[in-house]
Design a protein around this motif. Sequence first.
Motif, PDB file in Angstrom:
ATOM      1  N   VAL A  81       0.845  -1.198   0.000  1.00 31.71           N
ATOM      2  CA  VAL A  81       0.000   0.000   0.000  1.00 31.71           C
ATOM      3  C   VAL A  81       0.886   1.256   0.000  1.00 31.71           C
ATOM      4  CG1 VAL A  81      -1.693   1.273   1.380  1.00 31.71           C
ATOM      5  CG2 VAL A  81      -1.990  -1.173   1.002  1.00 31.71           C
ATOM      6  N   GLY A  82       1.963   1.207   0.765  1.00 32.09           N
ATOM      7  CA  GLY A  82       2.906   2.332   0.771  1.00 32.09           C
ATOM      8  C   GLY A  82       3.504   2.569  -0.604  1.00 32.09           C
ATOM      9  N   TYR A  83       3.853   1.500  -1.287  1.00 29.81           N
ATOM     10  CA  TYR A  83       4.382   1.619  -2.649  1.00 29.81           C
ATOM     11  C   TYR A  83       3.324   2.257  -3.563  1.00 29.81           C
ATOM     12  CZ  TYR A  83       6.328   0.322  -7.178  1.00 29.81           C
ATOM     13  OH  TYR A  83       6.814   0.366  -8.464  1.00 29.81           O
ATOM     14  N   GLY A  84       2.082   1.848  -3.387  1.00 32.21           N
ATOM     15  CA  GLY A  84       0.992   2.382  -4.216  1.00 32.21           C
ATOM     16  C   GLY A  84       0.838   3.887  -4.052  1.00 32.21           C
ATOM     17  N   PHE A  85       0.922   4.361  -2.819  1.00 28.64           N
ATOM     18  CA  PHE A  85       0.768   5.803  -2.592  1.00 28.64           C
ATOM     19  C   PHE A  85       2.056   6.571  -2.881  1.00 28.64           C
ATOM     20  CE2 PHE A  85      -2.748   4.467   0.390  1.00 28.64           C
ATOM     21  CZ  PHE A  85      -3.765   5.012  -0.379  1.00 28.64           C
ATOM     22  N   GLU A  86       3.168   6.065  -2.361  1.00 28.33           N
ATOM     23  CA  GLU A  86       4.393   6.866  -2.369  1.00 28.33           C
ATOM     24  C   GLU A  86       5.146   6.787  -3.689  1.00 28.33           C
ATOM     25  OE1 GLU A  86       6.566   5.626   1.145  1.00 28.33           O
ATOM     26  OE2 GLU A  86       4.745   5.806   2.351  1.00 28.33           O
TER      27      GLU A  86
ATOM     28  N   ILE B 161      -3.682  -0.909   9.768  1.00 25.71           N
ATOM     29  CA  ILE B 161      -2.901  -0.161   8.791  1.00 25.71           C
ATOM     30  C   ILE B 161      -3.573   1.154   8.404  1.00 25.71           C
ATOM     31  CG2 ILE B 161      -2.219  -0.333   6.345  1.00 25.71           C
ATOM     32  CD1 ILE B 161      -1.332  -3.206   7.095  1.00 25.71           C
ATOM     33  N   GLY B 162      -4.841   1.302   8.813  1.00 27.52           N
ATOM     34  CA  GLY B 162      -5.507   2.576   8.564  1.00 27.52           C
ATOM     35  C   GLY B 162      -6.574   2.544   7.486  1.00 27.52           C
ATOM     36  N   PHE B 163      -6.952   1.361   7.016  1.00 25.60           N
ATOM     37  CA  PHE B 163      -8.096   1.292   6.110  1.00 25.60           C
ATOM     38  C   PHE B 163      -9.344   1.719   6.893  1.00 25.60           C
ATOM     39  CE2 PHE B 163      -5.314  -1.298   3.486  1.00 25.60           C
ATOM     40  CZ  PHE B 163      -5.730  -1.009   2.190  1.00 25.60           C
TER      41      PHE B 163
ATOM     42  N   PRO C 103      -4.034  11.358   1.296  1.00 19.99           N
ATOM     43  CA  PRO C 103      -3.735  12.284   2.406  1.00 19.99           C
ATOM     44  C   PRO C 103      -3.684  11.581   3.754  1.00 19.99           C
ATOM     45  CG  PRO C 103      -5.519  13.138   1.013  1.00 19.99           C
ATOM     46  CD  PRO C 103      -5.239  11.735   0.557  1.00 19.99           C
ATOM     47  N   GLU C 104      -4.499  10.539   3.909  1.00 19.06           N
ATOM     48  CA  GLU C 104      -4.465   9.777   5.165  1.00 19.06           C
ATOM     49  C   GLU C 104      -3.135   9.037   5.277  1.00 19.06           C
ATOM     50  OE1 GLU C 104      -9.299   8.953   5.082  1.00 19.06           O
ATOM     51  OE2 GLU C 104      -7.938   7.365   4.438  1.00 19.06           O
ATOM     52  N   TRP C 105      -2.753   8.382   4.174  1.00 21.24           N
ATOM     53  CA  TRP C 105      -1.483   7.647   4.190  1.00 21.24           C
ATOM     54  C   TRP C 105      -0.320   8.587   4.491  1.00 21.24           C
ATOM     55  CZ3 TRP C 105      -0.250   2.657   4.419  1.00 21.24           C
ATOM     56  CH2 TRP C 105       1.112   2.337   4.292  1.00 21.24           C
ATOM     57  N   ASN C 106      -0.351   9.768   3.882  1.00 24.61           N
ATOM     58  CA  ASN C 106       0.750  10.716   4.081  1.00 24.61           C
ATOM     59  C   ASN C 106       0.856  11.154   5.543  1.00 24.61           C
ATOM     60  OD1 ASN C 106       1.341  10.516   1.411  1.00 24.61           O
ATOM     61  ND2 ASN C 106       0.200  12.351   0.809  1.00 24.61           N
ATOM     62  N   ARG C 107      -0.266  11.092   6.258  1.00 28.34           N
ATOM     63  CA  ARG C 107      -0.240  11.455   7.681  1.00 28.34           C
ATOM     64  C   ARG C 107       0.328  10.330   8.533  1.00 28.34           C
ATOM     65  NH1 ARG C 107      -5.268  13.767   6.888  1.00 28.34           N
ATOM     66  NH2 ARG C 107      -6.388  11.963   7.686  1.00 28.34           N
ATOM     67  N   HIS C 108      -0.069   9.066   8.218  1.00 33.76           N
ATOM     68  CA  HIS C 108       0.289   7.997   9.181  1.00 33.76           C
ATOM     69  C   HIS C 108       1.181   6.887   8.613  1.00 33.76           C
ATOM     70  CE1 HIS C 108      -2.727   5.385   7.354  1.00 33.76           C
ATOM     71  NE2 HIS C 108      -3.720   6.167   7.696  1.00 33.76           N
ATOM     72  N   HIS C 109       1.350   6.823   7.288  1.00 34.75           N
ATOM     73  CA  HIS C 109       2.209   5.805   6.655  1.00 34.75           C
ATOM     74  C   HIS C 109       1.911   4.390   7.160  1.00 34.75           C
ATOM     75  CE1 HIS C 109       4.587   8.765   4.482  1.00 34.75           C
ATOM     76  NE2 HIS C 109       4.429   9.512   5.559  1.00 34.75           N
ATOM     77  N   GLY C 110       0.627   4.103   7.343  1.00 38.44           N
ATOM     78  CA  GLY C 110       0.228   2.746   7.712  1.00 38.44           C
ATOM     79  C   GLY C 110       0.302   2.460   9.193  1.00 38.44           C
ATOM     80  N   ARG C 111       0.514   3.539  10.013  1.00 41.27           N
ATOM     81  CA  ARG C 111       0.525   3.375  11.485  1.00 41.27           C
ATOM     82  C   ARG C 111      -0.322   4.467  12.106  1.00 41.27           C
ATOM     83  NH1 ARG C 111       4.819  -0.229  12.305  1.00 41.27           N
ATOM     84  NH2 ARG C 111       6.165  -0.306  10.492  1.00 41.27           N
ATOM     85  N   PRO C 112      -1.662   4.348  11.920  1.00 40.00           N
ATOM     86  CA  PRO C 112      -2.539   5.437  12.397  1.00 40.00           C
ATOM     87  C   PRO C 112      -2.595   5.493  13.921  1.00 40.00           C
ATOM     88  CG  PRO C 112      -3.841   3.591  11.572  1.00 40.00           C
ATOM     89  CD  PRO C 112      -2.406   3.282  11.259  1.00 40.00           C
TER      90      PRO C 112
END
Length: 201
Positions: A133-138, A163-165, A192-201
């Motif tokens: 998921v990180g690869y998909g966003f970043e 992971i923040g889904f 934008p959510e991923w950019n805030r928490h990178h999979g660790r909300p």
Amino acid sequence: MADQQTLDFAVKPTLTGELVVLRPFIVGSDAEALREMLQDPEAVKLTGSGDGTAAMPDWDAAAEATFLDWYGTRNQQSDRLDLAVVDKASARCVGEVVLNDLDRSNRSCNFRVLLGPCGRNRGLGTESTRLMVGYGFERLGLHRISLEVYAFNPRARRVYDKIGFVAEGMLRDALRWDGEWVDATVMSILAPEWNRHHGRP
Ligand SMILES: CC(C)(COP(=O)(O)OP(=O)(O)OC[C@H]1O[C@@H](n2cnc3c(N)ncnc32)[C@H](O)[C@@H]1OP(=O)(O)O)[C@@H](O)C(=O)NCCC(=O)NCCS
């Protein structure tokens, strides 16, 4: 960030974590583990595959040919990204992670994960999901990654929550399994959510 023109899944990366390496399939050496994963009754149920009963479909010569063709062509696909999950402890393929159903206009796609019996309950699924998921966003510049999880799969639901889904809604009676109707929850993460928490909300 990638735009609509450059959002291309043709590049098949190798992504390395602490527990797993995600890499393109090597059919010759991965086939045994992939067969084991696909023939596992629990995996068939939890992914809603098969004919809706606990009876396992026959793995005949035609099924074997379809299987080899499928995994032999994943690295040539430009509209989806399929990677093998390799357990670093054994250096063995134990499953797969996939970004599919790519919608280039809306920079969105679906995510799925499947580990065979020997890959489960050791944190590999959590790390694999976070890496992909990180690869998909970043790296790919996606805006939205979504998935569906059945109500009878609390372990997968726990991984996705962790992971923040975010749960968006329920597909009522989405699956008929062994004579019972099963709901599915639709979940997603936005960039934008991923950019805030990178999979660790
Ligand atoms: C779902 C899957 C990817 C999860 O990967 P995994 O490596 O087994 O899971 P992890 O060990 O990373 O994490 C599992 C988490 O769920 C928790 N868990 C395990 N069983 C659970 C249950 N019955 N109810 C609730 N939580 C559960 C674990 O405690 C852990 O959470 P924690 O880290 O907070 O302790 C993997 O089990 C799998 O592929 N299963 C078969 C196919 C499948 O279900 N695919 C997903 C379809 S949507």
